[in-house]
Design a protein around this motif. Structure first.
Motif, mmCIF file in Angstrom:
data_model
loop_
_atom_site.group_PDB
_atom_site.id
_atom_site.type_symbol
_atom_site.label_atom_id
_atom_site.label_comp_id
_atom_site.label_asym_id
_atom_site.label_seq_id
_atom_site.Cartn_x
_atom_site.Cartn_y
_atom_site.Cartn_z
ATOM 1 N N ALA A 1 0.831 -1.220 0.000
ATOM 2 C CA ALA A 1 0.000 0.000 0.000
ATOM 3 C C ALA A 1 0.861 1.263 0.000
ATOM 4 C CB ALA A 1 -0.922 0.007 1.228
ATOM 5 N N LEU A 2 2.072 1.171 0.551
ATOM 6 C CA LEU A 2 2.915 2.364 0.689
ATOM 7 C C LEU A 2 3.248 3.042 -0.645
ATOM 8 C CD1 LEU A 2 4.593 4.328 2.439
ATOM 9 C CD2 LEU A 2 6.469 2.677 2.336
ATOM 10 N N PRO A 3 3.737 2.269 -1.671
ATOM 11 C CA PRO A 3 4.020 2.954 -2.946
ATOM 12 C C PRO A 3 2.775 3.573 -3.575
ATOM 13 C CG PRO A 3 4.581 0.592 -3.055
ATOM 14 C CD PRO A 3 4.197 0.885 -1.649
ATOM 15 N N VAL A 4 1.608 2.982 -3.316
ATOM 16 C CA VAL A 4 0.355 3.547 -3.854
ATOM 17 C C VAL A 4 0.095 4.903 -3.187
ATOM 18 C CG1 VAL A 4 -2.131 3.168 -4.141
ATOM 19 C CG2 VAL A 4 -0.551 1.219 -4.225
ATOM 20 N N ALA A 5 0.294 4.964 -1.868
ATOM 21 C CA ALA A 5 0.086 6.218 -1.129
ATOM 22 C C ALA A 5 1.102 7.269 -1.593
ATOM 23 C CB ALA A 5 0.216 5.968 0.370
ATOM 24 N N ILE A 6 2.343 6.842 -1.813
ATOM 25 C CA ILE A 6 3.380 7.781 -2.252
ATOM 26 C C ILE A 6 3.031 8.367 -3.624
ATOM 27 C CG2 ILE A 6 5.790 7.879 -3.067
ATOM 28 C CD1 ILE A 6 6.535 6.104 -0.678
ATOM 29 N N ALA A 7 2.559 7.496 -4.526
ATOM 30 C CA ALA A 7 2.192 7.971 -5.873
ATOM 31 C C ALA A 7 1.040 8.975 -5.784
ATOM 32 C CB ALA A 7 1.812 6.781 -6.753
ATOM 33 N N ALA A 8 0.065 8.700 -4.921
ATOM 34 C CA ALA A 8 -1.095 9.597 -4.779
ATOM 35 C C ALA A 8 -0.654 10.958 -4.245
ATOM 36 C CB ALA A 8 -2.132 8.967 -3.848
ATOM 37 N N VAL A 9 0.276 10.930 -3.310
ATOM 38 C CA VAL A 9 0.767 12.172 -2.718
ATOM 39 C C VAL A 9 1.527 12.989 -3.762
ATOM 40 C CG1 VAL A 9 2.582 12.973 -1.150
ATOM 41 C CG2 VAL A 9 0.805 11.448 -0.308
ATOM 42 N N ARG A 10 2.292 12.289 -4.600
ATOM 43 C CA ARG A 10 3.074 12.982 -5.636
ATOM 44 C C ARG A 10 2.167 13.602 -6.694
ATOM 45 N NH1 ARG A 10 7.836 8.876 -5.820
ATOM 46 N NH2 ARG A 10 9.311 9.925 -4.427
ATOM 47 N N ASN A 11 0.950 13.035 -6.852
ATOM 48 C CA ASN A 11 0.024 13.541 -7.863
ATOM 49 C C ASN A 11 -0.684 14.817 -7.443
ATOM 50 O OD1 ASN A 11 0.338 11.940 -10.073
ATOM 51 N ND2 ASN A 11 -1.037 10.336 -9.308
ATOM 52 N N SER A 12 -0.488 15.238 -6.194
ATOM 53 C CA SER A 12 -1.153 16.458 -5.727
ATOM 54 C C SER A 12 -0.097 17.531 -5.476
ATOM 55 C CB SER A 12 -1.922 16.139 -4.435
ATOM 56 O OG SER A 12 -1.995 17.287 -3.625
ATOM 57 N N ASP A 13 -0.454 18.778 -5.760
ATOM 58 C CA ASP A 13 0.494 19.882 -5.558
ATOM 59 C C ASP A 13 0.188 20.685 -4.302
ATOM 60 O OD1 ASP A 13 1.874 19.353 -7.924
ATOM 61 O OD2 ASP A 13 0.410 20.495 -9.107
ATOM 62 N N ASP A 14 -0.939 20.380 -3.643
ATOM 63 C CA ASP A 14 -1.363 21.218 -2.510
ATOM 64 C C ASP A 14 -0.479 21.008 -1.290
ATOM 65 O OD1 ASP A 14 -3.720 22.110 -3.857
ATOM 66 O OD2 ASP A 14 -4.546 20.102 -3.517
ATOM 67 N N PRO A 15 -0.391 22.022 -0.435
ATOM 68 C CA PRO A 15 0.210 21.810 0.880
ATOM 69 C C PRO A 15 -0.592 20.740 1.604
ATOM 70 C CG PRO A 15 -0.203 24.153 0.486
ATOM 71 C CD PRO A 15 -0.876 23.400 -0.623
ATOM 72 N N LEU A 16 0.069 19.871 2.351
ATOM 73 C CA LEU A 16 -0.622 18.714 2.932
ATOM 74 C C LEU A 16 -0.546 18.689 4.460
ATOM 75 C CD1 LEU A 16 0.740 15.977 0.487
ATOM 76 C CD2 LEU A 16 -1.618 16.802 0.606
ATOM 77 N N SER A 17 -1.656 18.287 5.066
ATOM 78 C CA SER A 17 -1.691 18.019 6.511
ATOM 79 C C SER A 17 -2.099 16.563 6.675
ATOM 80 C CB SER A 17 -2.732 18.892 7.208
ATOM 81 O OG SER A 17 -2.488 20.243 6.969
ATOM 82 N N PHE A 18 -1.227 15.780 7.275
ATOM 83 C CA PHE A 18 -1.538 14.365 7.466
ATOM 84 C C PHE A 18 -1.942 14.064 8.901
ATOM 85 C CE2 PHE A 18 1.337 13.597 3.766
ATOM 86 C CZ PHE A 18 0.421 12.914 2.990
ATOM 87 N N VAL A 19 -2.908 13.131 9.001
ATOM 88 C CA VAL A 19 -3.289 12.547 10.279
ATOM 89 C C VAL A 19 -3.314 11.055 10.005
ATOM 90 C CG1 VAL A 19 -5.269 12.251 11.824
ATOM 91 C CG2 VAL A 19 -4.670 14.534 11.015
ATOM 92 N N PHE A 20 -2.956 10.226 10.987
ATOM 93 C CA PHE A 20 -3.016 8.784 10.763
ATOM 94 C C PHE A 20 -4.015 8.139 11.714
ATOM 95 C CE2 PHE A 20 0.698 9.993 8.507
ATOM 96 C CZ PHE A 20 0.663 9.169 7.392
ATOM 97 N N ALA A 21 -4.738 7.145 11.173
ATOM 98 C CA ALA A 21 -5.843 6.534 11.917
ATOM 99 C C ALA A 21 -5.515 5.103 12.314
ATOM 100 C CB ALA A 21 -7.112 6.545 11.046
ATOM 101 N N ASP A 22 -5.875 4.773 13.531
ATOM 102 C CA ASP A 22 -5.786 3.395 14.009
ATOM 103 C C ASP A 22 -6.515 3.335 15.347
ATOM 104 O OD1 ASP A 22 -5.045 0.708 14.390
ATOM 105 O OD2 ASP A 22 -3.150 1.065 13.360
ATOM 106 N N LEU A 23 -6.623 2.115 15.901
ATOM 107 C CA LEU A 23 -7.237 1.999 17.229
ATOM 108 C C LEU A 23 -6.315 2.633 18.262
ATOM 109 C CD1 LEU A 23 -8.578 -1.651 17.155
ATOM 110 C CD2 LEU A 23 -9.935 0.423 17.462
ATOM 111 N N PHE A 24 -5.020 2.272 18.186
ATOM 112 C CA PHE A 24 -4.028 2.856 19.088
ATOM 113 C C PHE A 24 -2.948 3.519 18.235
ATOM 114 C CE2 PHE A 24 -6.081 -0.556 21.531
ATOM 115 C CZ PHE A 24 -6.621 0.215 22.548
#
Ligand SMILES: [Zn+2]
Length: 329
Positions: free
Chosen positions: A109-132
């Motif tokens: 899944a990681l290279p897919v996420a990296i490709a998606a991020v590279r396809n956008s030019d906007d400034p980005l704010s990331f949050v990550f989701a999980d139970l813990f």
């Protein structure tokens, strides 16, 4: 907290209301907002919400230094949603807020996420989701670094919000902004609990939790009683002003229901003081990220010594911190 840390990120509708109140009496310089909507389906979410807030307009109206989009959540394996999260229109100048399930940090899944991020030019704010802890899985910390490196093109700010301690290495590595949650709910995008985990979560509320710089993570107050007979370990006292010379063993107890507000506030002051002291110390070194990795290695050694020398196994370095540990000579 603003005086102690320098900048504060509030979150959600209550955060917006608090900022609107503060705006009447003070400058909102160094305050910003995480709308924290993290909607899986933003259109449906807006229809279902009792009050549909135009988050970007609300932040602009307050004159906040950073304006973030309402936020879209991308679940595990949902490739279509990942594309939508990177493409849904946002206003010019806003930062695109995306909550990614922790599974995007690892494996195929990681290279897919990296490709998606590279396809956008906007400034980005990331949050990550999980139970813990979203960064606790094997390889997640490496994945986070690859993803952020891919996102950090010149002139594009990238933020990491709602972290536990990971905001420190992120900021040391040159991230635009890293935020640590004052409460456990603010340390990742929490996913719904099962009833068994809910009970575990409620049990945790009866103990005080405090951040120890020696172990780079939160420890349960009740575990601190074990170190009391061994003052030579040097973990029983805290030099921070909020602790005011009181031994940490005052937190080696439980409260009925939950820890009183006053105690929690004092612990938050302690935590914030310790993060900033740790961060500033590392930032002043010639290679901050290398110093961070060495600090993580030292924390792992402290944990191992507690077990081997004192038979104390309750004080732990978080898995996500141990993953950073690199021994330096
Ligand atoms: Zn303290």
């Amino acid at each position: 907290m603003r005086a102690r840390i320098g900048a504060v990120t509030l979150s959600g509708e209550s955060g917006l209301r608090a900022l609107q109140t503060l705006a009447r009496t003070m400058s909102l310089e160094d305050f910003d907002l995480d709308p924290a909507q993290y909607a899986v389906n933003p259109k449906k979410h807006a229809q279902a919400a009792l009050i549909d807030i135009d988050w970007e307009a609300a932040q602009r109206g307050l004159g906040l230094p950073v304006v973030r989009s309402a936020g879209i959540a991308v679940r595990k394996d949902d490739h279509e949603q990942l594309r939508a999260a990177m493409r849904t229109p946002i206003s010019p100048g806003s930062r695109r807020l995306v909550s990614l399930h922790s599974s995007w940090l690892r494996g195929p899944a990681l290279p897919v996420a990296i490709a998606a991020v590279r396809n956008s030019d906007d400034p980005l704010s990331f949050v990550f989701a999980d139970l813990f802890d979203p960064f606790g899985g094997a390889g997640a910390v490496d994945g986070l670094q690859y993803l952020l490196a891919a996102a950090s093109a010149p002139e594009r700010p990238v933020e990491l919000l709602r972290t536990d301690t990971q905001a420190i290495p992120f900021a040391l590595a040159g991230g635009a902004r890293g935020a640590i949650g004052l409460t456990s709910q603010g340390r990742h995008h929490p996913l719904p609990f099962s009833s068994k985990l809910k009970k575990e979560h409620d049990d945790r509320q009866r103990s005080a939790w405090l951040w120890l710089p020696e172990l780079l993570g939160w420890q349960r107050g009740t575990t601190l009683g074990a170190i009391e007979p061994f003052p030579e370990i040097g973990l029983a006292d805290c030099p921070c002003p909020p602790c005011d010379g009181e031994p940490l063993s005052v937190y080696a107890r439980e409260w009925p229901g939950q820890v009183p507000q006053k105690v929690r506030e004092r612990l938050q002051d302690h935590d914030a003081d310790r993060w900033m002291t740790t961060f500033n110390r590392l930032r002043a070194t010639s290679d901050p990220l290398q110093s961070w990795a060495a600090a993580c290695a030292r924390a792992v050694r402290v944990e191992a010594e507690l077990v081997s020398e004192y038979k104390i196994s309750a004080l732990r370095v978080p898995t996500s911190i141990a993953q950073w540990a690199v021994e330096t000579s």
